[in-house]
Write a protein that holds these residues in place. Structure first.
Motif, PDB file in Angstrom:
ATOM      1  N   LYS A   1      44.453 -22.969  -3.082  1.00  0.00           N
ATOM      2  CA  LYS A   1      43.413 -23.806  -3.658  1.00  0.00           C
ATOM      3  C   LYS A   1      43.951 -25.150  -4.107  1.00  0.00           C
ATOM      4  O   LYS A   1      43.213 -26.096  -4.285  1.00  0.00           O
ATOM      5  CB  LYS A   1      42.801 -23.101  -4.890  1.00  0.00           C
ATOM      6  N   GLY A   2      45.267 -25.198  -4.321  1.00  0.00           N
ATOM      7  CA  GLY A   2      45.859 -26.352  -4.995  1.00  0.00           C
ATOM      8  C   GLY A   2      45.569 -27.707  -4.380  1.00  0.00           C
ATOM      9  O   GLY A   2      45.508 -28.710  -5.086  1.00  0.00           O
ATOM     10  N   ALA A   3      45.364 -27.742  -3.052  1.00  0.00           N
ATOM     11  CA  ALA A   3      45.208 -29.040  -2.386  1.00  0.00           C
ATOM     12  C   ALA A   3      43.758 -29.515  -2.325  1.00  0.00           C
ATOM     13  O   ALA A   3      43.480 -30.545  -1.709  1.00  0.00           O
ATOM     14  CB  ALA A   3      45.798 -28.966  -0.980  1.00  0.00           C
TER      15      ALA A   3
ATOM     16  N   VAL B   1      47.624 -29.959   4.848  1.00  0.00           N
ATOM     17  CA  VAL B   1      47.564 -30.719   3.592  1.00  0.00           C
ATOM     18  C   VAL B   1      47.841 -29.765   2.434  1.00  0.00           C
ATOM     19  O   VAL B   1      47.089 -28.816   2.196  1.00  0.00           O
ATOM     20  CB  VAL B   1      46.194 -31.411   3.436  1.00  0.00           C
ATOM     21  N   GLU B   2      48.942 -30.033   1.737  1.00  0.00           N
ATOM     22  CA  GLU B   2      49.423 -29.124   0.685  1.00  0.00           C
ATOM     23  C   GLU B   2      49.536 -29.881  -0.638  1.00  0.00           C
ATOM     24  O   GLU B   2      49.721 -31.106  -0.656  1.00  0.00           O
ATOM     25  CB  GLU B   2      50.788 -28.561   1.146  1.00  0.00           C
ATOM     26  N   ASP B   3      49.424 -29.151  -1.723  1.00  0.00           N
ATOM     27  CA  ASP B   3      49.573 -29.797  -3.033  1.00  0.00           C
ATOM     28  C   ASP B   3      51.030 -30.095  -3.357  1.00  0.00           C
ATOM     29  O   ASP B   3      51.378 -31.185  -3.776  1.00  0.00           O
ATOM     30  CB  ASP B   3      48.936 -28.939  -4.153  1.00  0.00           C
ATOM     31  N   ILE B   4      51.891 -29.085  -3.150  1.00  0.00           N
ATOM     32  CA  ILE B   4      53.288 -29.260  -3.545  1.00  0.00           C
ATOM     33  C   ILE B   4      54.201 -28.407  -2.667  1.00  0.00           C
ATOM     34  O   ILE B   4      53.876 -27.264  -2.364  1.00  0.00           O
ATOM     35  CB  ILE B   4      53.466 -28.924  -5.052  1.00  0.00           C
TER      36      ILE B   4
HETATM   37 MG    MG Z   1      49.431 -24.216  -3.125  1.00  0.00          MG
END
Ligand code: MG
Ligand code: IMP
Length: 187
Positions: free
Chosen positions: A48-50, A103-106
């Motif tokens: 969900k992070g991204a 596409v990733e958050d981290i």
């Molecule tokens: Mg993540």
């Protein structure tokens, strides 16, 4: 900047502001628009992070593109992954012969993305590039993971905000901040 004590009170400090995020995401959108000229990238959001980064980034890309969502989890303790990745929600669309941008958050150890990348290569993606909002290069375990687009390199600290969570909270913080260790050490 308005600092709502209810949310911001658990932060040790703010690492990246909303304004800095906006500027970098706009620049990355321009770079991708340039790099993928004449193509139709298949943008894949790692949930969900991204979710916020993805929503902002796709609107800065001036190309026809498709969007899809993949949810994965990596087992571990509250703040560190242990290396086992599980698909919780698979893509809806086929990525055969597509130019995929993950596409990733981290990126931390790199285990999650390295797993996702090889899974999508096996499915016949024409190309795969990785775009991440944050990169903790000093924590990398998968040394040969190529991260193509990075907005911010950050030190080894647990961060929350702009989509990133701790126990599903803090995703709605507009800035990115370092969570006070006191918050997760009490768990
Ligand atoms: Mg993540
Ligand atoms: P990796 O597999 O170790 O690269 O872990 C990547 C995933 O771990 C990210 O997609 C995040 O969900 C989570 N993660 C790693 N570091 C942080 C952090 O500082 N804050 C919030 N989540 C993090």
């Amino acid at each position: 900047m308005e600092q709502d004590a209810k949310l911001y009170g658990d932060l040790e400090k703010i690492l990246v502001t909303k304004e800095e995020i906006e500027r970098k995401v706009r620049q990355l959108g321009e770079t991708i628009t340039h790099d993928y000229e004449g193509k139709e990238p298949a943008m894949v959001c790692i949930l969900k992070g991204a979710f916020l980064f993805f929503a902002d980034l796709v609107r800065e890309i001036d190309l026809p593109l498709t969007t899809d969502f993949l949810a994965v989890s990596s087992y571990g303790n509250a703040t560190k992954t242990k290396g086992v990745v599980r698909v919780l929600k698979d893509l809806d669309n086929d990525i055969l012969n597509k130019d995929v941008i993950l596409v990733e958050d981290i990126v931390d150890t790199g285990i999650t993305l390295s797993y996702v990348r090889s899974m999508l290569l096996h499915r016949g993606a024409a190309s795969i590039r990785i775009a991440t909002l944050l990169d903790k290069t000093s924590c990398r375990q998968v040394k040969d993971l190529k991260v193509d687009y990075v907005c911010f390199d950050i030190p080894d600290a647990f961060v929350v905000g702009y989509g990133l969570d701790f126990t599903q909270k803090y995703r709605n913080l507009p800035d990115i901040g370092v969570l006070s260790p006191a918050v997760y050490k009490t768990l």
